[in-house]
Structures are given as C-alpha cells and as structure tokens.
Enzyme design. Sequence first.
Site, PDB file in Angstrom:
ATOM      1  N   ASP A 110      49.089  15.974  72.912  1.00 23.58           N
ATOM      2  CA  ASP A 110      49.552  16.796  74.116  1.00 23.58           C
ATOM      3  C   ASP A 110      48.493  15.739  75.107  1.00 23.58           C
ATOM      4  O   ASP A 110      47.055  15.349  75.145  1.00 23.58           O
ATOM      5  CB  ASP A 110      50.039  18.019  74.702  1.00 23.58           C
ATOM      6  CG  ASP A 110      51.288  17.959  74.562  1.00 23.58           C
ATOM      7  OD1 ASP A 110      52.209  17.066  73.480  1.00 23.58           O
ATOM      8  OD2 ASP A 110      51.546  19.908  74.198  1.00 23.58           O
ATOM      9  N   ASP A 127      57.835  14.738  74.109  1.00 25.65           N
ATOM     10  CA  ASP A 127      58.628  15.456  75.324  1.00 25.65           C
ATOM     11  C   ASP A 127      59.563  15.440  75.555  1.00 25.65           C
ATOM     12  O   ASP A 127      60.526  15.463  76.046  1.00 25.65           O
ATOM     13  CB  ASP A 127      57.694  16.507  75.963  1.00 25.65           C
ATOM     14  CG  ASP A 127      56.515  17.394  74.599  1.00 25.65           C
ATOM     15  OD1 ASP A 127      56.962  16.802  73.460  1.00 25.65           O
ATOM     16  OD2 ASP A 127      55.590  17.536  74.957  1.00 25.65           O
TER      17      ASP A 127
END
Length: 146
Positions: A110, A127
Amino acid sequence: MRIALFRSLGLFVLVFAIDQAIKALILGGFRWESEALSITLAFNKGVAFSMFAFLEGWLKYIQLGMLGGILLFLAYDRSFFVAHYLPLSILLAAGFSNILDRFIHGGVVDYVYWHYGFEFAIFNFADVMIDVAVALFLWQTFFKQK
C-alpha cells in the site's frame, strides 16, 4: 462470448500490470509528500483497514480460494460473465495483484496515504479498482437497461 473473453483478458492484464508497475516504483523507493496526501510504503497484513491481520499467512490462501470460487462460478454461469465482464475483470485483476503481493512481500503493498482533515487508511491502485468494479457492477445491476 469470445469478444467478452478477449476484452476481459485485455482489461485484466492492463489493470494487473498498472498496479504491479506502480508497486514496483514504490518498492524501488519512490516517495512524495504534501499537506493532504503522501505516497509512502506500507505492507498491509490484513484486508481493508487491516482487518483479519490475525490470520497472517492463511489470509492469502483464503482470498485465493475466494477468487477461485468466483472463477468456477463464472465457468458455470457464462451468461453472468458476458453480462458483467467489465467489473469482473477489474475485480479479479486487482484481487490477484494484491494476493501476489501477499505471496511475494508478506503483505499487500500500500502507498496512498490521505491525511488532510482526518487520517484515512493507506491504500493502493488495486483497492481503488476494486471500488470501481463494485460501482460498475451495481450500476449494471440496478440501472442498466435490459
């Protein structure tokens, strides 16, 4: 069916490749800071908001099984695939990209951190693509003329 499959594979490869390319940049050391947004590296051992991180190494196999189940369902119900190949391709590409991270890096890579006004969870391109896929699927289900 063949046109949908061809388009689906192309979109899958595109979303998967973009996500992995961005993650390679981040893993290579790219960083950026601003008042509202930061690009920084984090490894998410869980799912959204780090939920289920306690499952540790099992999570990747659970997610892989879920995506495998989706593929089996699509092989069984081809009309569903043809009707929804666009969001399904995006969803599967993003899901497999994040699962690949778990196998290679021990967690999902991330990097987008929103911190203006409030602190939001750190996330990645995959995402966002999952959110886009869900929105497209809902639109096709509820608003598209049949």
